[in-house]
Design an enzyme around this catalytic site. Structure first.
Site, PDB file in Angstrom:
ATOM      1  CD  GLN A  22      49.301  22.082  36.478  1.00 29.51           C
ATOM      2  OE1 GLN A  22      48.166  21.960  36.908  1.00 29.51           O
ATOM      3  NE2 GLN A  22      50.350  21.522  37.049  1.00 29.51           N
TER       4      GLN A  22
ATOM      5  CG  HIS B 264      46.037  25.255  40.805  1.00 28.62           C
ATOM      6  ND1 HIS B 264      45.160  24.299  41.236  1.00 28.62           N
ATOM      7  CD2 HIS B 264      47.266  24.806  41.121  1.00 28.62           C
ATOM      8  CE1 HIS B 264      45.841  23.295  41.784  1.00 28.62           C
ATOM      9  NE2 HIS B 264      47.115  23.590  41.721  1.00 28.62           N
TER      10      HIS B 264
ATOM     11  CD  GLU C 110      47.618  20.963  45.983  1.00 28.57           C
ATOM     12  OE1 GLU C 110      48.519  21.396  45.247  1.00 28.57           O
ATOM     13  OE2 GLU C 110      47.315  19.767  46.022  1.00 28.57           O
TER      14      GLU C 110
ATOM     15  CE1 TYR D  64      46.849  13.235  43.247  1.00 27.27           C
ATOM     16  CE2 TYR D  64      46.528  15.125  44.671  1.00 27.27           C
ATOM     17  CZ  TYR D  64      46.305  14.479  43.478  1.00 27.27           C
ATOM     18  OH  TYR D  64      45.527  15.065  42.520  1.00 27.27           O
TER      19      TYR D  64
ATOM     20  CD  GLU E 112      43.829  18.618  42.768  1.00 23.19           C
ATOM     21  OE1 GLU E 112      44.949  18.039  42.834  1.00 23.19           O
ATOM     22  OE2 GLU E 112      43.715  19.794  42.412  1.00 23.19           O
TER      23      GLU E 112
END
Length: 409
Positions: free
Chosen positions: A53, A151, A191, A333, A406
């Site tokens: 990203q 990632h 993740e 989140y 995060e």
């Protein structure tokens, strides 16, 4: 990639009370950061990114194609709102010094980033090491001193041959050898619980496999493949940890862990069935990966429902898993209400099936939302969910140190 990988500010807080494979955390020694930070010296405050990203330069300096390069160019799934591919992204590969200066000006003292597997090993184990990729990351680490190994991105050569995870140990060894003198926090996978669902259940991530009734794909089995992929990632994690702890940790003095995404779940009602459903939700998402790594077995809530659908660990696997983790990384989140679909009938929806734990999820209770709708138009802010998530992990996993890798919105 998911909402939690978009590079929003995060707090890195080691509590004593980081699908990128191989993420690295290194405490940054950013010039002037200590002068501007409002936090005490032992508090890590920084930002997070993911190679695909951020880097761009997708075929620069010998990098090979990775699974995301191929997926975004061919699938069309992300060809909306300008989200076509990461060929340029924010051009961090070429502009990293500017970003380091920006971080220093903000008073940050840490940075989490991933190392593109295909930039280090363009063809995986079937090709040579790309030393231009090693040199680039050495320059970045020297400018920063904090980072992540992977990632969600893997060399496409390995994806096409057999799925890639068998060679993760080799890749990790190269990174430990070349960067471990400065990197002191390693995360094997970021993740993985999000990655396997997106890649093998809902087709949103490469290799985009799934089956009906969940999604319509040309190949895949949404009710079996996520568990096979998860099992192999857990074993790849254990293999990388074994390499680090036996070859490098004593000399380099670093630590190694795994990062999972954790949502908090509140029961929709006070019924016993809904309370049990919240525990199933946590087990089918977060504990799915952490229980084997910490306890050497899958959660009871999963084994009771899935039985032989779950792969088994051999005696040798369990011996390797005993090395565990030095810390657990948490990406948090959102919080959701959860209701029961095991003892009550539910319409088909995300979470309601056997392989998802027989749960239903909602943002509303008695017509009242759980929190304020945030910037992405989907997640809702519920601050107590952070404290409850951290407390849950602390108590379930015997007070293993936690890094909040995060959080946001």
């Amino acid at each position: 990639m998911g909402n939690s990988s978009l590079g929003f500010a995060f707090l890195l807080l080691v509590l004593e009370v980081l699908f990128q494979p191989l993420l690295v955390f290194a405490k940054l020694e950013l010039k002037n950061s200590s002068d501007t930070s409002p936090f005490p010296p032992n508090f890590l405050f920084g930002t997070a990114s993911a190679a695909y990203q951020y880097e761009g330069a997708f075929l620069t300096d010998g990098k090979g194609l990775n699974n995301w390069d191929v997926f975004t160019h061919n699938s069309g799934i992300y060809s909306f709102a300008g989200l076509s591919n990461g060929d340029v992204a924010v051009d961090q590969y070429n502009r990293y010094l500017e970003y380091v200066d920006l971080m220093a000006s903000l008073g940050l003292n840490s940075y989490q980033f991933s190392i593109s597997w295909a930039r280090i090993l363009p063809k995986g184990i079937y090709g040579s090491i790309n030393y231009a990729g090693i040199d680039h990351h050495n320059k970045l680490i020297n400018a920063l001193r904090f980072r992540v190994l992977s990632h969600f991105d893997i060399p496409d050569e390995l994806e096409q041959r057999y799925g890639a995870w068998e060679d993760f140990k080799y890749y990790a060894d190269i990174c430990f050898k070349n960067f471990g003198d400065r990197v002191k926090y390693w995360v094997t996978f970021s993740e993985p619980n999000v990655f396997v669902i997106g890649a093998y259940h809902t087709r949103m991530f490469p290799p985009s496999r799934c089956s009906k009734p969940f999604r319509n794909c040309s190949a895949g089995d949404s009710e079996k493949e996520p568990f096979i992929a998860a099992h192999n990632i857990i074993l790849a994690h254990a293999a990388a940890v074994k390499v680090y702890k036996t070859k490098y940790q004593k000399k380099q003095g670093g630590t190694i862990g795994l990062t999972v995404q954790i949502a908090w779940y509140e029961p929709l009602t006070n019924s016993t069935a809904d309370k049990l459903a919240t525990e199933r939700a946590q087990s089918f998402i977060t504990n799915w990966f952490l229980d084997p790594i910490v306890f050497g077995r899958y959660p009871k809530e999963m084994t009771d429902i899935l039985g032989s659908t779950l792969p088994t660990f051999s005696r040798n696997n369990m011996d390797d898993l005993k090395l565990g983790v030095d810390f657990i990384g948490l990406n948090h989140y959102n919080t959701l209400y959860v209701g029961d679909c095991l003892y009550s009938s539910c319409e088909f929806s995300p979470g309601s099936t056997r392989t998802e734990g027989f749960i239903k999820q909602t943002n509303f209770k008695d017509g009242i939302p759980i929190g304020e709708l945030r910037g992405n138009g989907v997640l809702r802010s519920h601050p107590p969910g952070m404290e409850k998530s951290v407390t849950y992990i602390k108590e379930r996993y015997n007070n293993i140190p936690i890094i909040i890798t995060e959080n946001g919105y």
